[in-house]
Design a protein around this motif. Sequence first.
Motif, PDB file in Angstrom:
ATOM      1  N   TYR A  98      12.985   7.707  -9.852  1.00  0.00           N
ATOM      2  CA  TYR A  98      12.870   6.844  -8.676  1.00  0.00           C
ATOM      3  C   TYR A  98      12.276   5.471  -8.998  1.00  0.00           C
ATOM      4  O   TYR A  98      11.882   4.740  -8.094  1.00  0.00           O
ATOM      5  CB  TYR A  98      12.015   7.523  -7.604  1.00  0.00           C
ATOM      6  N   ALA A  99      12.226   5.109 -10.259  1.00  0.00           N
ATOM      7  CA  ALA A  99      11.586   3.856 -10.664  1.00  0.00           C
ATOM      8  C   ALA A  99      12.198   2.644  -9.977  1.00  0.00           C
ATOM      9  O   ALA A  99      11.497   1.708  -9.595  1.00  0.00           O
ATOM     10  CB  ALA A  99      11.650   3.700 -12.177  1.00  0.00           C
ATOM     11  N   THR A 130       0.846  -1.193   0.000  1.00  0.00           N
ATOM     12  CA  THR A 130       0.000   0.000   0.000  1.00  0.00           C
ATOM     13  C   THR A 130       0.879   1.240   0.000  1.00  0.00           C
ATOM     14  O   THR A 130       1.767   1.392   0.837  1.00  0.00           O
ATOM     15  CB  THR A 130      -0.909   0.030   1.241  1.00  0.00           C
ATOM     16  N   SER A 131       0.641   2.137  -0.963  1.00  0.00           N
ATOM     17  CA  SER A 131       1.482   3.317  -1.092  1.00  0.00           C
ATOM     18  C   SER A 131       0.850   4.532  -0.415  1.00  0.00           C
ATOM     19  O   SER A 131      -0.361   4.737  -0.493  1.00  0.00           O
ATOM     20  CB  SER A 131       1.715   3.639  -2.567  1.00  0.00           C
ATOM     21  N   GLN A 163      12.106   2.189  -5.108  1.00  0.00           N
ATOM     22  CA  GLN A 163      10.925   2.010  -4.260  1.00  0.00           C
ATOM     23  C   GLN A 163      10.139   3.314  -4.105  1.00  0.00           C
ATOM     24  O   GLN A 163      10.120   3.934  -3.034  1.00  0.00           O
ATOM     25  CB  GLN A 163      11.340   1.472  -2.882  1.00  0.00           C
ATOM     26  N   PRO A 164       9.447   3.773  -5.175  1.00  0.00           N
ATOM     27  CA  PRO A 164       8.745   5.072  -5.134  1.00  0.00           C
ATOM     28  C   PRO A 164       7.791   5.223  -3.954  1.00  0.00           C
ATOM     29  O   PRO A 164       7.652   6.323  -3.396  1.00  0.00           O
ATOM     30  CB  PRO A 164       7.977   5.096  -6.460  1.00  0.00           C
ATOM     31  N   ASP A 165       7.144   4.125  -3.535  1.00  0.00           N
ATOM     32  CA  ASP A 165       6.193   4.206  -2.428  1.00  0.00           C
ATOM     33  C   ASP A 165       6.871   4.505  -1.091  1.00  0.00           C
ATOM     34  O   ASP A 165       6.212   4.949  -0.143  1.00  0.00           O
ATOM     35  CB  ASP A 165       5.401   2.902  -2.318  1.00  0.00           C
ATOM     36  N   ALA A 188       3.761   6.699  -9.908  1.00  0.00           N
ATOM     37  CA  ALA A 188       4.130   6.820 -11.320  1.00  0.00           C
ATOM     38  C   ALA A 188       4.885   8.123 -11.583  1.00  0.00           C
ATOM     39  O   ALA A 188       5.846   8.148 -12.365  1.00  0.00           O
ATOM     40  CB  ALA A 188       2.883   6.743 -12.198  1.00  0.00           C
ATOM     41  N   ASP A 189       4.453   9.200 -10.940  1.00  0.00           N
ATOM     42  CA  ASP A 189       5.154  10.481 -11.077  1.00  0.00           C
ATOM     43  C   ASP A 189       6.605  10.343 -10.613  1.00  0.00           C
ATOM     44  O   ASP A 189       7.535  10.798 -11.285  1.00  0.00           O
ATOM     45  CB  ASP A 189       4.476  11.576 -10.238  1.00  0.00           C
TER      46      ASP A 189
END
Length: 353
Positions: free
Chosen positions: A304-305, A212-213, A308-310, A297-298
């Motif tokens: 940051y792909a 969960t982000s 771990q962007p979340d 996604a942003d």
Amino acid sequence: GCRLKQDLILASSQMAAPGANVGRAAVDTVLAALDVGSGASKLLVCRALTEPHFRLVDVIHEEEAEILLQHDLESGGEGRLSDAIMTRTIDTLARFKRTAHELGAASLSGVATQVFRSASNGPNFLERVEQDLGIPVRLVTQEEEGKIGFATACVLADAPIDSKELVSWDSGGASFQLAWAGGDHVLKGPLGSSSLTAALVRLQGKDFVGRTSPNPASQSDISGLRSSIQATLEGAFDVGQARLALADARVVAIGGTPSAFNIASVATGNPCDSPRATIDRSSLASAIDRLLDHSDADLASVGYAELQPDMVLPKLCLVHSVMSLLDIPQVEFFKTTGSCLGLLAQQHSAQAQ
């Protein structure tokens, strides 16, 4: 890049002169170590001189596998690691063992950290690792974890392993440690990237399940997280005493590619593409503000792909909050494979005594 292979190859002045009769001290040994952490499992295979004291010659292989054990513990709600995450960890460690042996390491051992101290089935799982795979993985206390991190930082920063001038800082999925005074004093932080990601999601009124982000996160969300971090840390240790100990100190942060420190170096426009990077507190505050109200996604689209962007904002908030609370204006960051290097240095230092 900021690889151990570049950072730590022995300076020629430390090596014996060509042709010198140095006996066994000139014979290097292939060594391997594991760091089974709360957010990733790490393997280091290296060549080192073990006599008269531990000195790294070269890194043969280093690898970090993302296994979000603390995420699993946080989302399970029962205080236990799930069967699925334990199976995945066993499979990864079995592969690490094959790699280490294929590369010439005679043995493999390691340490396990905070998530295994917290999970009710953590110690039993480590027994299973030794029984099924023949890999002894020692569950260390947070104090020991800080000392191993200190040894790692000393080697990376080219400082004596008992340096009185250096402060180490390592941060994982469930805890962080700062160590100083030759590693004799360890500040034990009870927060990590996974626990703070879960905390931020819950502050937003959502359930934390799996990945969960918290993104997009608002200024209000981040302010709430910062307040929570500060309150937790003020209750965990004497902030005034820590500030005095850290005043004007050289603070060396260690971690891998997904670490909070690597993400901070990227966010502040100073990525670790040389032996070290500097993370500035004021620049970090500005970076956090720029990343507000962005989706996963942003963040992936702006670099940051693979980071771990979340978990980007929780990690940055933790680093900035600790720097602010302890009045640390900047830190040096060295990219490394967990605390594997410090573990090897400690093991061979103990054997030599």
